[in-house]
Scaffold this active site. Sequence first.
Site, PDB file in Angstrom:
ATOM      1  N   ASP A 236      63.929 -12.853  64.584  1.00  0.00           N
ATOM      2  CA  ASP A 236      62.916 -13.911  63.658  1.00  0.00           C
ATOM      3  C   ASP A 236      61.604 -14.362  64.369  1.00  0.00           C
ATOM      4  O   ASP A 236      61.765 -13.881  65.753  1.00  0.00           O
ATOM      5  CB  ASP A 236      63.987 -15.099  63.239  1.00  0.00           C
ATOM      6  CG  ASP A 236      63.249 -15.801  62.090  1.00  0.00           C
ATOM      7  OD1 ASP A 236      62.499 -15.713  61.859  1.00  0.00           O
ATOM      8  OD2 ASP A 236      64.046 -16.724  61.542  1.00  0.00           O
TER       9      ASP A 236
HETATM   10  C1  NOJ Z   1      60.764 -17.710  60.165  1.00  0.00           C
HETATM   11  C2  NOJ Z   1      61.997 -17.648  59.056  1.00  0.00           C
HETATM   12  O1  NOJ Z   1      63.251 -17.884  59.801  1.00  0.00           O
HETATM   13  C3  NOJ Z   1      62.371 -16.255  58.773  1.00  0.00           C
HETATM   14  O2  NOJ Z   1      62.921 -16.474  57.558  1.00  0.00           O
HETATM   15  C4  NOJ Z   1      60.731 -15.575  58.129  1.00  0.00           C
HETATM   16  O3  NOJ Z   1      61.086 -14.395  57.534  1.00  0.00           O
HETATM   17  C5  NOJ Z   1      60.021 -15.469  59.198  1.00  0.00           C
HETATM   18  N1  NOJ Z   1      59.707 -16.962  59.861  1.00  0.00           N
HETATM   19  C6  NOJ Z   1      58.714 -14.925  58.856  1.00  0.00           C
HETATM   20  O4  NOJ Z   1      57.858 -15.763  58.255  1.00  0.00           O
END
Ligand code: NOJ
Length: 742
Positions: A278
């Site tokens: 993430d």
């Molecule tokens: C953080 C989020 O938790 C995740 O779900 C997302 O895909 C990413 N950022 C990218 O934007």
Amino acid sequence: MKFKLLTAAFAALAITGSVRAAESPEVEARIDELISQMTLAEKVGQLNQLSGYGYNPDMVGQIRAGMVGSLLNEVDPEVVNALQREAVENTRLHIPLIFARDVIHGFKTMFPIPIGQSATWDPAIVEQGARIAADEASSAGIRWTFSPMVDIARDARWGRLAEGYGEDPCLTAAMGAAAVRGYQGDDLSRPNTMAACVKHFAGYGASEGGRDYNTTWIPEPLLRDVYLPPFKASADAGAASFMCSFNDINGVPSSGNTELLRGILRGEWGWDGLMVSDWNSIGEMVNHGFAADKRAAAALGASAGVDMDMEAHCYAAHLADLVEKGEVSVATIDELVRNVLRMKFRLGLFDNPYVDAASMRRFYAAESLEAARRAAEESAVLLVNNGILPLATTGKIFVTGPMADAAHDQSGTWSFDMEKSHTVTPLAALRDMYGADNIIYLPGLAYSRDRDTSKFDEAVAAARGADVILYFAGEEAVLSGEAHCRADISLPGAQTAYLRALKAAGKPIVTTVIAGRPLTLPEESGLSDALLFSFHPGTMGGPALANVISGRVAPGGKLPMSFPRMVGQVPMYYSVKNTGRPTYSMTLIDDIPLEAGQTSTGCTTYWLDAGLAPLYPFGYGLSYTTFEYSEPALASSEIAADGTLTVSCTVTNTGDRAGSDVAQLYVRDLVASLARPVKELKGFEKVTLAPGESRRLTFNIPASDLGFHNLKGEKVIEPGEFHLWVDNSSDCKKQPVKFSII
Ligand code: NOJ
């Protein structure tokens, strides 16, 4: 021996090394060939994902140097092609980039937020929404979406529940797999597909207190029986990628969790896709107190099997040095690179790297809007109806409330790319349907958090001149989603006070709540003649709600999460344990005599001020007609541990108009070596029936679905008696049918 072991214990599994390639031998040979030619720096470059910096000298330089494997958040097809050209034509090995984006419930045409799609209980709708999203987004060059989110959510405070499919593993598994099929289609190499990314692996929804990013404690049986099944179903559906989660489980952050990423996902499940971190989650292992610094975090991430580092820059900065000093092996790096290259091959990017802007799909195509409208109709859940709906009026309608004309907010969280000029609000749709002259509109409150009550008197006076009040309340989009949790889940601002004020107008009130989470609505339920709930319904939410209110379509949505009556009841879910003190009768707080003895209320499990039950249970939702279910018939009341339970049941539309209902099959394992939940959903089917029509439904449930995991993480199917129900809500009180596993 009381039970049979079905799988080897987790501890017995090899948790190092990857499962090698399920891809074609030709592709694996091409990957081998490429890896053999790559420098260490080029390998590390493939593991580096950066976010949208546009086409500029710095980015071009990094791409040409082979330092970038993927970019997220570029949505201009010309920029995408220009950057891709740098990778394909101006790098030594001509390896294409993958362009990624959070396309969560639509790109341009917004479907309801995922929790709303789940309220349809119709995987075909989820699949269709994902297909339309892939068509639209891929035409901008996006071939990788960070969706579906299949985190189980049992705490309505957690803002991210908006992005998932609710509290139940069976429903979430079906919806997650459907989304994967929709995004990826039959052949991922077609240019109009996107690689799905199943997230967040794992346990993210169990964050303590419903506070985003918070720690989780998840015992092995709960992890394996509740949190992991939707991920397994999505992997089985062919998901090309996974994203690990921000949280730690039992102290181990997912981004460094070898047991989870290698042991379970790759080892036990044999999955061979791409694992992306993430955003900065590798670097955040330092904040967790799990890695001393970013260098150590890079080593932990790579060793655990995180193939791509999203925006933490830890791999780019430290992996080469870690390899040179012998702290991470070349074999580990090669394995991560292999997983990245395999997805690029699967997407057909080596043969077809560019987006063909000329053949771009039309955004907001008529058939896409039609599908989005149908999804929003199917996801609306009717919670209360004193007979006012469907609305029969030829007179004036007073439309009011902060969500009546909130084009931005009805789209919900993750609506990056839509243009709100395409969104049709309830106000616009009602004017269209009933004629602008018949609609009196005053918002009363400007937005959902508005506390200014100064417009109430004017609004109540206007309401008096109408036949009926349509009150659109709820939450703005920004009150749910990532990092947007609430400790109070009632209607924000002065919305409840406004409803009280409207009541004084003496007209029937239809309240429609448009929100990103279950809200506590006990007072609103009592004040409203009808209460309709719509999780942020997207582009076509207005026409969909107007159609439901007017009766052009009957509501058929069912709750994908329990609705508590008070926030103090959360976490709240139907699939609870009976406990040693189940509640047979309750004395609530106002009924306790003065100076009553400490044991006078009976010493069972409930809240003095909230009772036990939710306000509205999981699986609940009314229609404009009624349904009856026959007693379920079993092909056999005894099944072997490797057999299948076959259950049939007839559902009949007993009302005088067509409608949809969801047959839900629940079981309870009465006695087991671990206490089992009072009910667990094991199958469901949505049916649409004409008045008087009946349909015979048959469910085939493999006995393995009736097993569970013990404290060692072993799957067991124990002989013994079960209860079974088929009905249209989790709070079914009918006598159960009995069967046994022998
Ligand atoms: C953080 C989020 O938790 C995740 O779900 C997302 O895909 C990413 N950022 C990218 O934007």
